[in-house]
Scaffold this motif. Sequence first.
Motif, PDB file in Angstrom:
ATOM      1  N   TYR A  18     -82.808  26.645  -7.870  1.00  0.00           N
ATOM      2  CA  TYR A  18     -84.067  26.903  -7.579  1.00  0.00           C
ATOM      3  C   TYR A  18     -84.832  26.017  -8.107  1.00  0.00           C
ATOM      4  CZ  TYR A  18     -88.412  29.346  -6.857  1.00  0.00           C
ATOM      5  OH  TYR A  18     -89.549  29.757  -6.429  1.00  0.00           O
ATOM      6  N   THR A  19     -84.448  25.411  -9.239  1.00  0.00           N
ATOM      7  CA  THR A  19     -85.252  24.391 -10.171  1.00  0.00           C
ATOM      8  C   THR A  19     -85.151  23.057  -9.425  1.00  0.00           C
ATOM      9  OG1 THR A  19     -83.196  23.991 -11.460  1.00  0.00           O
ATOM     10  CG2 THR A  19     -84.756  25.331 -12.315  1.00  0.00           C
ATOM     11  N   VAL A  20     -84.617  22.910  -8.351  1.00  0.00           N
ATOM     12  CA  VAL A  20     -84.583  21.445  -7.469  1.00  0.00           C
ATOM     13  C   VAL A  20     -85.017  21.582  -6.264  1.00  0.00           C
ATOM     14  CG1 VAL A  20     -82.816  20.379  -8.837  1.00  0.00           C
ATOM     15  CG2 VAL A  20     -82.204  21.637  -6.814  1.00  0.00           C
ATOM     16  N   TRP A  21     -85.568  22.966  -5.713  1.00  0.00           N
ATOM     17  CA  TRP A  21     -86.504  23.045  -4.642  1.00  0.00           C
ATOM     18  C   TRP A  21     -87.919  23.110  -4.861  1.00  0.00           C
ATOM     19  CZ3 TRP A  21     -85.195  22.110   0.457  1.00  0.00           C
ATOM     20  CH2 TRP A  21     -83.839  22.204   0.777  1.00  0.00           C
ATOM     21  N   PRO A  22     -88.857  22.851  -4.059  1.00  0.00           N
ATOM     22  CA  PRO A  22     -88.621  21.908  -2.748  1.00  0.00           C
ATOM     23  C   PRO A  22     -88.007  20.773  -2.929  1.00  0.00           C
ATOM     24  CG  PRO A  22     -90.904  22.038  -3.638  1.00  0.00           C
ATOM     25  CD  PRO A  22     -90.123  23.023  -4.468  1.00  0.00           C
ATOM     26  N   ALA A  23     -87.620  20.061  -1.910  1.00  0.00           N
ATOM     27  CA  ALA A  23     -86.795  18.658  -1.957  1.00  0.00           C
ATOM     28  C   ALA A  23     -86.864  17.948  -0.766  1.00  0.00           C
ATOM     29  CB  ALA A  23     -85.491  19.095  -2.262  1.00  0.00           C
ATOM     30  N   TYR A  24     -86.734  16.537  -1.019  1.00  0.00           N
ATOM     31  CA  TYR A  24     -86.737  15.637   0.003  1.00  0.00           C
ATOM     32  C   TYR A  24     -85.396  15.441   0.662  1.00  0.00           C
ATOM     33  CZ  TYR A  24     -87.069  11.165   2.486  1.00  0.00           C
ATOM     34  OH  TYR A  24     -87.017  10.176   3.329  1.00  0.00           O
ATOM     35  N   ARG A  25     -85.073  15.721   2.090  1.00  0.00           N
ATOM     36  CA  ARG A  25     -83.779  15.724   2.492  1.00  0.00           C
ATOM     37  C   ARG A  25     -83.388  14.481   3.135  1.00  0.00           C
ATOM     38  NH1 ARG A  25     -81.087  20.429   4.272  1.00  0.00           N
ATOM     39  NH2 ARG A  25     -79.809  20.966   2.477  1.00  0.00           N
ATOM     40  N   VAL A  26     -82.877  13.771   2.671  1.00  0.00           N
ATOM     41  CA  VAL A  26     -82.514  12.511   2.845  1.00  0.00           C
ATOM     42  C   VAL A  26     -81.958  12.155   4.355  1.00  0.00           C
ATOM     43  CG1 VAL A  26     -80.875  10.212   2.643  1.00  0.00           C
ATOM     44  CG2 VAL A  26     -81.752  11.538   0.601  1.00  0.00           C
TER      45      VAL A  26
END
Lengths: 106, 268
Positions: free
Chosen positions: B206-214
């Motif tokens: 949860y702590t790394v979302w939201p995220a950039y999807r390579v």
Amino acid sequence: MGSPMKIRAAVKDGVTEVKVLMQHDMETGLRKDAAGAVIPAWFITELTAKHNGRVVLEAQFGTAVSKNPYLVFRFKGGAKGDKVTVSWKDNKDDSRSDEVEIAEKA
Amino acid sequence: MKTSRMLLALTLAAPLSVFAADEDRSAEEIAKYREMISDGNPAELDEMRGEEVWKTPAGSNKATLEKCDLGKGPGVVKGAYAELPRYFPDTKRVQDLESRLLTCMTTLQGIPEADIVKAPFSTEKKKSDIEAVVAYVAGQSRGMKMAVSLKHPKAKEAYEIGKRIFYYRAGPYDFACATCHSENGRRIRLQDLPNLTTNIGAQRTYTVWPAYRVSQGLFRSFQWRLNDCFRQQRFPEPVYGSELTVALTMFLAANANDAKYDGPGLKR
């Protein structure tokens, strides 16, 4: 005009480290869209970095560079508060220039 | 006879141990790779754009989002994401960041909800404004401790509903979120699957979302993440900002409590 870059510059022991995150699609010209039509090449061709107006880095980019390129480089000199300017030009004659002040590196 | 049996035992054992060592090494290499790319996370570009969107007048009211109350008072963005979802007395319901932004965009700016809900996620052709704002708001909680409150009865209720959804098996594959995410050490192909029923698993995820999807070259919000989980389970995709998605978010967010929020992240 292109989208803004994110630039960070910090000096430590007389060496300034600059980190640049550019926003660019960097299309290779080899991809096709859903309809099968070629997506035209669109990429940064030239990049220049200046420290207080003096050129410290010149680069030629090509299609092998990824989307949203990230570039880190160091140069000798630079003091807190000095200006670092990074600008690029692409093959559609679009360009972008952004400037930051050098910070002290922790 | 004896030697041949021993040889057989050896040949059987050898590839297994090599495989285990390989797995450790690849996990290590992936961790190294993540560290290398973590510095230039393109999500920062979305954060910058989101801040612009936040401050730019839009909609029929020509208003900005600067008076939007994310739970810590109108306009307070710092630390808001670490406390979401939460119960909002004005709308009388529990809201996550995205459903709250929907409320702000409709009430403050006068943008019809249907306009936002029909295309809330970025595509290669068109970047979503609401996703950029998500990047900006989430980024303003970086380094803060996750502190989602379950004190309000409605918040507690949302958590319980979310838990039910997490374990609810349905669809053509008789799948639930729990099918993949309730055991340690599972993976799909090379992707480790977090065990979201444990605090440590929920915290890490949860702590790394939201995220950039390579792999997609796009920034992805948490609602998008849930949507894609539903799609992968062959469920109908939920409505953007709906009670169901908020409840599931509540379940995961509260399980991640006490961890340091470290997003927006960078994913393969």
